[in-house]
Motif scaffolding. Structure first.
Motif, PDB file in Angstrom:
ATOM      1  N   SER A   1     -40.402  20.729 -66.636  1.00 30.57           N
ATOM      2  CA  SER A   1     -40.781  19.322 -66.490  1.00 30.57           C
ATOM      3  C   SER A   1     -41.777  19.214 -65.339  1.00 30.57           C
ATOM      4  CB  SER A   1     -39.520  18.494 -66.186  1.00 30.57           C
ATOM      5  OG  SER A   1     -39.857  17.145 -66.040  1.00 30.57           O
ATOM      6  N   ASP A   2     -43.030  18.924 -65.656  1.00 31.04           N
ATOM      7  CA  ASP A   2     -44.051  18.800 -64.613  1.00 31.04           C
ATOM      8  C   ASP A   2     -43.899  17.433 -63.952  1.00 31.04           C
ATOM      9  OD1 ASP A   2     -46.244  18.407 -63.032  1.00 31.04           O
ATOM     10  OD2 ASP A   2     -47.659  19.332 -64.405  1.00 31.04           O
ATOM     11  N   GLU A   3     -43.314  17.446 -62.759  1.00 29.56           N
ATOM     12  CA  GLU A   3     -42.954  16.207 -62.068  1.00 29.56           C
ATOM     13  C   GLU A   3     -43.969  15.861 -60.972  1.00 29.56           C
ATOM     14  OE1 GLU A   3     -40.243  14.211 -62.602  1.00 29.56           O
ATOM     15  OE2 GLU A   3     -39.041  15.426 -63.987  1.00 29.56           O
ATOM     16  N   VAL A   4     -45.180  16.391 -61.099  1.00 25.75           N
ATOM     17  CA  VAL A   4     -46.165  16.172 -60.034  1.00 25.75           C
ATOM     18  C   VAL A   4     -46.458  14.679 -59.847  1.00 25.75           C
ATOM     19  CG1 VAL A   4     -48.568  16.608 -59.367  1.00 25.75           C
ATOM     20  CG2 VAL A   4     -47.124  18.489 -60.133  1.00 25.75           C
ATOM     21  N   ILE A   5     -46.536  13.922 -60.931  1.00 25.76           N
ATOM     22  CA  ILE A   5     -46.703  12.468 -60.801  1.00 25.76           C
ATOM     23  C   ILE A   5     -45.353  11.754 -60.854  1.00 25.76           C
ATOM     24  CG2 ILE A   5     -47.466  10.391 -62.045  1.00 25.76           C
ATOM     25  CD1 ILE A   5     -50.111  11.747 -62.598  1.00 25.76           C
ATOM     26  N   CYS A   6     -44.512  12.133 -61.816  1.00 27.45           N
ATOM     27  CA  CYS A   6     -43.269  11.362 -62.033  1.00 27.45           C
ATOM     28  C   CYS A   6     -42.251  11.569 -60.912  1.00 27.45           C
ATOM     29  CB  CYS A   6     -42.639  11.738 -63.366  1.00 27.45           C
ATOM     30  SG  CYS A   6     -43.620  11.164 -64.768  1.00 27.45           S
TER      31      CYS A   6
ATOM     32  N   ALA B   1     -52.410  16.830 -72.200  1.00 28.62           N
ATOM     33  CA  ALA B   1     -51.577  16.982 -70.994  1.00 28.62           C
ATOM     34  C   ALA B   1     -52.496  17.252 -69.812  1.00 28.62           C
ATOM     35  CB  ALA B   1     -50.627  18.162 -71.176  1.00 28.62           C
ATOM     36  N   TYR B   2     -52.027  16.938 -68.607  1.00 30.67           N
ATOM     37  CA  TYR B   2     -52.758  17.350 -67.400  1.00 30.67           C
ATOM     38  C   TYR B   2     -51.801  18.128 -66.506  1.00 30.67           C
ATOM     39  CZ  TYR B   2     -55.909  17.636 -63.516  1.00 30.67           C
ATOM     40  OH  TYR B   2     -56.739  18.136 -62.531  1.00 30.67           O
ATOM     41  N   HIS B   3     -52.164  19.389 -66.230  1.00 32.29           N
ATOM     42  CA  HIS B   3     -51.322  20.208 -65.360  1.00 32.29           C
ATOM     43  C   HIS B   3     -52.122  20.834 -64.225  1.00 32.29           C
ATOM     44  CE1 HIS B   3     -47.863  19.667 -67.962  1.00 32.29           C
ATOM     45  NE2 HIS B   3     -48.549  20.092 -69.006  1.00 32.29           N
ATOM     46  N   GLY B   4     -53.311  20.303 -63.951  1.00 34.35           N
ATOM     47  CA  GLY B   4     -54.067  20.803 -62.813  1.00 34.35           C
ATOM     48  C   GLY B   4     -55.406  21.373 -63.203  1.00 34.35           C
ATOM     49  N   SER B   5     -56.091  21.886 -62.206  1.00 36.70           N
ATOM     50  CA  SER B   5     -57.494  22.227 -62.375  1.00 36.70           C
ATOM     51  C   SER B   5     -57.806  23.704 -62.122  1.00 36.70           C
ATOM     52  CB  SER B   5     -58.290  21.342 -61.410  1.00 36.70           C
ATOM     53  OG  SER B   5     -59.635  21.466 -61.627  1.00 36.70           O
TER      54      SER B   5
ATOM     55  N   ALA C   1     -45.384  18.035 -56.411  1.00 32.14           N
ATOM     56  CA  ALA C   1     -46.478  17.946 -55.411  1.00 32.14           C
ATOM     57  C   ALA C   1     -46.608  16.469 -55.043  1.00 32.14           C
ATOM     58  CB  ALA C   1     -47.781  18.530 -55.953  1.00 32.14           C
ATOM     59  N   LYS C   2     -47.807  15.982 -54.878  1.00 31.64           N
ATOM     60  CA  LYS C   2     -48.135  14.575 -54.632  1.00 31.64           C
ATOM     61  C   LYS C   2     -47.103  13.826 -53.775  1.00 31.64           C
ATOM     62  CE  LYS C   2     -51.069  14.033 -58.751  1.00 31.64           C
ATOM     63  NZ  LYS C   2     -52.435  13.840 -58.317  1.00 31.64           N
ATOM     64  N   GLY C   3     -46.162  13.105 -54.414  1.00 33.92           N
ATOM     65  CA  GLY C   3     -45.201  12.286 -53.678  1.00 33.92           C
ATOM     66  C   GLY C   3     -44.298  13.078 -52.746  1.00 33.92           C
TER      67      GLY C   3
ATOM     68  N   SER D   1     -50.280  22.670 -53.828  1.00 29.02           N
ATOM     69  CA  SER D   1     -50.800  21.643 -54.749  1.00 29.02           C
ATOM     70  C   SER D   1     -50.045  21.715 -56.062  1.00 29.02           C
ATOM     71  CB  SER D   1     -52.283  21.895 -55.030  1.00 29.02           C
ATOM     72  OG  SER D   1     -52.425  23.096 -55.781  1.00 29.02           O
ATOM     73  N   GLY D   2     -50.285  20.699 -56.897  1.00 32.62           N
ATOM     74  CA  GLY D   2     -49.699  20.708 -58.231  1.00 32.62           C
ATOM     75  C   GLY D   2     -50.272  21.818 -59.094  1.00 32.62           C
ATOM     76  N   SER D   3     -51.566  22.066 -58.956  1.00 32.72           N
ATOM     77  CA  SER D   3     -52.201  23.118 -59.763  1.00 32.72           C
ATOM     78  C   SER D   3     -51.586  24.472 -59.440  1.00 32.72           C
ATOM     79  CB  SER D   3     -53.705  23.184 -59.485  1.00 32.72           C
ATOM     80  OG  SER D   3     -54.321  21.968 -59.799  1.00 32.72           O
ATOM     81  N   GLU D   4     -51.437  24.758 -58.162  1.00 38.26           N
ATOM     82  CA  GLU D   4     -50.826  26.041 -57.773  1.00 38.26           C
ATOM     83  C   GLU D   4     -49.382  26.112 -58.269  1.00 38.26           C
ATOM     84  OE1 GLU D   4     -51.024  26.832 -53.593  1.00 38.26           O
ATOM     85  OE2 GLU D   4     -53.196  26.789 -53.569  1.00 38.26           O
ATOM     86  N   SER D   5     -48.720  24.974 -58.280  1.00 38.74           N
ATOM     87  CA  SER D   5     -47.329  24.978 -58.769  1.00 38.74           C
ATOM     88  C   SER D   5     -47.299  25.370 -60.238  1.00 38.74           C
ATOM     89  CB  SER D   5     -46.700  23.593 -58.578  1.00 38.74           C
ATOM     90  OG  SER D   5     -46.743  23.237 -57.224  1.00 38.74           O
ATOM     91  N   ASN D   6     -48.278  24.875 -60.993  1.00 37.11           N
ATOM     92  CA  ASN D   6     -48.286  25.209 -62.418  1.00 37.11           C
ATOM     93  C   ASN D   6     -48.762  26.634 -62.670  1.00 37.11           C
ATOM     94  OD1 ASN D   6     -47.059  23.011 -63.642  1.00 37.11           O
ATOM     95  ND2 ASN D   6     -48.847  21.749 -63.219  1.00 37.11           N
ATOM     96  N   ASP D   7     -49.663  27.146 -61.846  1.00 33.98           N
ATOM     97  CA  ASP D   7     -49.979  28.579 -61.939  1.00 33.98           C
ATOM     98  C   ASP D   7     -48.706  29.384 -61.674  1.00 33.98           C
ATOM     99  OD1 ASP D   7     -52.605  27.797 -62.263  1.00 33.98           O
ATOM    100  OD2 ASP D   7     -53.404  29.280 -60.866  1.00 33.98           O
TER     101      ASP D   7
END
Ligand code: PLP
Length: 444
Positions: A258-263, A152-156, A287-289, A119-125
């Motif tokens: 660069s958090d590219e989870v959405i972009c 900013a949003y980098h996960g949960s 993540a995501k895309g 997930s994106g959250s795990e990526s940011n951890d």
């Protein structure tokens, strides 16, 4: 297959047993969730047979749209062949190798390695631990503070939400964890005052330099930002912002993340948001895309500078059982090949993206309360303002939530309310005709 039930039966079971993420269970269960049963292209269907246009690509992730048989086939074949094996203990497997090589091909040139997550959250951890380990391995264990931005949003997860700058998330769980600080977000419309966007972009970036000087560069590991803040309301920094951030990071020897989870994966009409803005990060959470949401998978692209140190400093004591899960990796690789081979990213850049942005501009040009109509590629947002001439926001932007709810329940279009803004991020395969249809529903 799921047991067929009536909508009421689904809703009752859901209310009885399922805790929804980011939801107030009481009000949700009073209203009753819509039960989504099927998807095809840019549309989903609910259990009443109603067709809904998905203007949010699920949660900014279904880049390829729904119902791609190639991805189902990739999952099916991989499950038959090897449903699971880990890559911890001197083993690897073809899907993870294929995916890693494909990512090295598609990402900017400094990226030749990937660390896979779910997930994106795990990526940011992961980037928190990786950035700190990078400096510690070079004899600088005190160089560990990460600088992020308000809103900013980098996960949960604990790490992701700490990097994030959402105060309502910090309020639950005693966050942020130590060693993470936040500076201002580059939101010209609200913070720019009399400055031009370009002047303000430089000013906002220099808040990073001021923070580094305050903390001492010898104590700062990295700066992290989304190229365009997504969940914070599609906040697009002025063109001067990212080049200045890059200059500051280089000058003070701070890793740039660069958090590219959405972009990432085409949302801006470039493969990655950093390419749209023209900067070269050291680490890139994704993540995501990556799988268009067909399987849960994320990762961190690791630039050569960091990879060299990581690979020469013994064990990196980090990983999840499902890091590099073969089924998720096979689906992600199939997804990336379709994105590449069908030229979907280029189409968003050259054709449907500019068309979509022009249509949103035209739709709201004369609206008394929607302003700052903004967007890049297949990301867009509009702010609900009290007074357009003074860029003055409402004290309570609740109205925008009601509008989005009505658009969803009455017009069968998914948009999202985020703070003062209404946002949209449809699947990248949306055609011009479908764009017209979506916008007609949004303004109806
Ligand atoms: N980073 C960004 C920029 C995001 O937008 C998100 C989710 O929306 C995340 C990280 C967290 O990803 P996930 O929800 O897959 O954990």
């Amino acid at each position: 297959m799921n047991t067929p039930r009536t909508t009421q039966a689904w809703q009752a079971l859901d209310a009885a047993h399922h805790l929804h993420p980011f939801s107030d269970a009481h009000s949700l269960n009073q209203l009753g969730s819509r039960v989504v049963v099927r998807g095809e292209g840019v549309r989903i269907w609910d259990s009443e047979g109603q067709c809904i246009i998905d203007g949010m690509a699920g949660l900014w992730c279904v880049n390829l749209g729904y119902g791609r048989k190639e991805l189902a086939e990739a999952a099916y074949q991989q499950m038959l062949e090897l449903p699971f094996y880990n890559t911890f203990f001197k083993t690897t497997h073809p899907p993870v190798i294929e995916l890693s090589a494909l990512l090295a091909e598609l990402t900017p040139p400094q990226f030749n390695h990937v660390f896979l997550t779910n997930s994106g959250s795990e990526s940011n951890d992961t980037v928190i631990r990786m950035a700190r380990h990078f400096w510690a391995a070079q004899g600088q264990p005190q160089k560990k503070t990460l600088i992020s931005r308000i809103n900013a949003y980098h996960g949960s997860t604990i790490g992701g939400a700490s990097l994030g700058g959402m105060s309502y998330m910090h309020a639950q769980g005693d966050l942020p964890i130590p060693g993470i600080v936040h500076i201002e977000q580059p939101y010209w419309y609200v913070n720019g005052g009399e400055l031009s966007p370009e002047e303000y972009g430089l000013k906002a970036a220099r808040a990073l330099e001021a923070k580094i000087l305050e903390l001492g560069a010898e104590n700062v590991a990295a700066f992290i930002g989304e190229p365009i803040q997504g969940a914070g309301g599609v906040i697009i920094p002025p063109s001067t912002y990212w080049p200045e951030i890059q200059r500051i990071c280089r000058e003070h020897d701070i890793l740039l993340i660069s958090d590219e989870v959405i972009c990432g994966f085409g949302r801006t009409g470039r493969w990655f948001g950093c390419e749209y803005f023209g900067f070269a990060p050291d680490l890139m959470p994704i993540a995501k895309g990556l799988s268009s949401g067909y399987q849960p998978i994320g990762g961190v692209m690791v630039g050569d500078r960091v990879a060299q140190v990581l690979m020469n400093s013994g064990d990196f004591n980090h990983g999840m059982t499902y890091s590099g899960h073969p089924v998720a990796a096979a689906v992600a690789a199939a997804n990336l090949k379709i994105l590449r081979d069908e030229g979907i990213v280029d189409r968003v850049r050259d054709d449907t993206g500019p068309y979509l942005q022009k249509k949103w501009q035209d739709a709201f040009a004369d609206h008394p309360h929607l302003d700052d109509v903004r967007g890049v590629g297949f990301l867009a947002a509009f702010t609900w303002v009290k007074d357009k001439s003074r860029r003055e926001l409402f004290a309570n932007p609740g109205e925008i939530g009601t509008i989005c709810r009505d658009i969803f329940f009455k017009n069968n279009l998914i948009m999202r309310a985020v703070g003062d803004s209404m946002v949209s991020a449809p699947p990248l395969v949306m055609t011009r005709t479908e764009i017209d249809e979506m916008i007609a529903l949004a303004v109806r």
